[in-house]
Design a protein around this motif. Sequence first.
Motif, PDB file in Angstrom:
ATOM      1  N   LEU A 246       0.836  -1.216   0.000  1.00 50.37           N
ATOM      2  CA  LEU A 246       0.000   0.000   0.000  1.00 50.37           C
ATOM      3  C   LEU A 246       0.865   1.258   0.000  1.00 50.37           C
ATOM      4  O   LEU A 246       0.618   2.191  -0.765  1.00 50.37           O
TER       5      LEU A 246
ATOM      6  N   ARG B 228      -5.996   1.807 -15.523  1.00 49.34           N
ATOM      7  CA  ARG B 228      -6.179   0.989 -14.316  1.00 49.34           C
ATOM      8  C   ARG B 228      -5.759  -0.463 -14.508  1.00 49.34           C
ATOM      9  O   ARG B 228      -5.306  -1.089 -13.560  1.00 49.34           O
TER      10      ARG B 228
ATOM     11  N   ARG C 281     -12.531  -8.053 -15.428  1.00 54.08           N
ATOM     12  CA  ARG C 281     -13.983  -8.050 -15.361  1.00 54.08           C
ATOM     13  C   ARG C 281     -14.573  -7.321 -16.570  1.00 54.08           C
ATOM     14  O   ARG C 281     -15.600  -7.675 -17.100  1.00 54.08           O
ATOM     15  N   GLU C 282     -13.891  -6.265 -16.966  1.00 55.78           N
ATOM     16  CA  GLU C 282     -14.394  -5.531 -18.121  1.00 55.78           C
ATOM     17  C   GLU C 282     -13.896  -6.164 -19.393  1.00 55.78           C
ATOM     18  O   GLU C 282     -12.874  -6.839 -19.401  1.00 55.78           O
TER      19      GLU C 282
ATOM     20  N   LYS D  62      -7.513   6.306 -14.229  1.00 51.04           N
ATOM     21  CA  LYS D  62      -8.598   5.354 -14.456  1.00 51.04           C
ATOM     22  C   LYS D  62      -8.427   4.635 -15.789  1.00 51.04           C
ATOM     23  O   LYS D  62      -8.699   3.440 -15.904  1.00 51.04           O
ATOM     24  N   GLU D  63      -7.958   5.397 -16.773  1.00 53.73           N
ATOM     25  CA  GLU D  63      -7.739   4.793 -18.088  1.00 53.73           C
ATOM     26  C   GLU D  63      -6.669   3.707 -18.011  1.00 53.73           C
ATOM     27  O   GLU D  63      -6.720   2.705 -18.709  1.00 53.73           O
TER      28      GLU D  63
ATOM     29  N   ILE E 131     -10.758  -8.683 -10.911  1.00 55.87           N
ATOM     30  CA  ILE E 131     -11.144  -7.277 -11.008  1.00 55.87           C
ATOM     31  C   ILE E 131     -10.631  -6.684 -12.315  1.00 55.87           C
ATOM     32  O   ILE E 131     -11.339  -5.969 -13.022  1.00 55.87           O
TER      33      ILE E 131
END
Lengths: 287, 232
Positions: free
Chosen positions: B38, B153, B228-229, B150-151, B225
């Motif tokens: 993290l 990711r 998933r898309e 985000k693009e 994750i």
Amino acid sequence: MKRYRHLGWIVALAVALMVVFGATSYAAAPEQKNLILATTTSTQDTGLLDELLPIFEKQTGYFVKTIAVGSGQAMTMGQKGEADVLLVHSPDAEKKFMTEGFGVNRMLVMHNDFIIIGPASDPAGIKGVKSAVEAFKKIAAAGALFMSRGDNSGTHSKEKGVWKAAGINPEGQKFYQQTGLGMGQTLAVAAEKKAYTLADRGTYLALQKNLGLPILAQGDAILLNIYHVIQVNPAKWPKVNAVGAKAFADFMVAKKTQAFIKTFGVKKYGSPLFFPDAGKKDAELGL
Amino acid sequence: MDIIIEGIKQAVALLFNLDHEVLTITWLSLKVSGTATLISLFIGISCGMTVALTEFPGRRLVISLINTGMGLPPVVVGLFVTVFLWRNGPFGFLEILYTPTAMVIAQAIIATPIVTGISLAAVQHLPKNLRLQILSLGATRLQMVWILAKEARLPLLAAVMAGFGGVISEVGASIMVGGNIKGYSRVLTTATVMETGKGNFDIAMALGIIPLLLSFLINSLLTYIQQREHPR
């Protein structure tokens, strides 16, 4: 898209939790409660410390951080003030350590002995030889593979002492290899390569089942393996936890602990791994 | 061969009997490596994006340094962290040598260049015009960074996996700065080394298999994750 906004929050929350949680659970105990014990691999590999330390911690409330390295490295840590108390087995180096003023109150704790082990076929014919020096001479003469720890540990310095007494310089010779590893791993390497090696009896007994290397020579007075506890000199290093070091040293030589050492390993290996010696003089052990 | 089968059997037994010590060790491994990952994500992604999105003199040198850092040997990191954290060293006053905190620091140092390098590459690989387009639509610089992140990711998740995989399997630094103290700073990898030293190869194998399983589980989750898309 929306999903990811949530994901962001979840991550942020997780991080916050981790930080809070981490901060509380990692917070170190009060300074004087921590005690750094630098010791040899043999005390850890035999499992002795795993049994003794919980008793000590319960009795005194100290938290012992055991750093199991070779005796050489343990003493270097003491010299730098990075350890509070040492439990080591390298008498000559220890004496130097003491005369240079790095340690105080060196006390005899226990002993066992070193043994010379090797392949059952015994190509150098050392079986039953009483003198360790003789045995080493034979190994060298036969050019039979010998595995050395090569890590400045107590075992390694003992081994160097025997070579010196035999008048042989094994460094760089073909039959002589150095692992640079702890006793347990060196035994495993020796077993794999069918080599001779010098081992402390405690580690050997604890690991015997996997090895298939019999004891070939033992019982010479030169092979005595003696453990001392030394408190690092707080006058040199003010940050040393002197009170804790003293408590640990006292614990190691206490009657109860000594009685425990006497019986440690008997059930599992059929014979004790260490013999308690607290209160004796070095001379009584033939030093 | 026996030892391999025995090791697998032991691993299963240790896991399913919920052996207390093994659970503690496993939990600490997750906690230390998770925290370190993290931290490395915060530093790594922000550094990676900054370097990717700005022009400055010596940029190539910085990128080379980051890429070199991706192969930082853990023992070297361990050595440096140890020396710095020594009681009588520059950060000795913190008194954190031989604690899990020290392990987190060392592991974060190992993981950060990995995360930085991958995020840098991820953002650099986005089409150049995307940036202009976003800005021309009236986004602030901060909004642009957020949209770019985000693009990117999918590769950024890869950075998470690489960072975590790197530190959970690392042993050299952990054993040096943590000291492998029973019930306190002993993690799966350091316990494996110790059991090997003791000659308990079956237990060592078992302890070695657990991080593999953990890595697999965590990476499966992240891959789920990530994938998933529909892939574009």
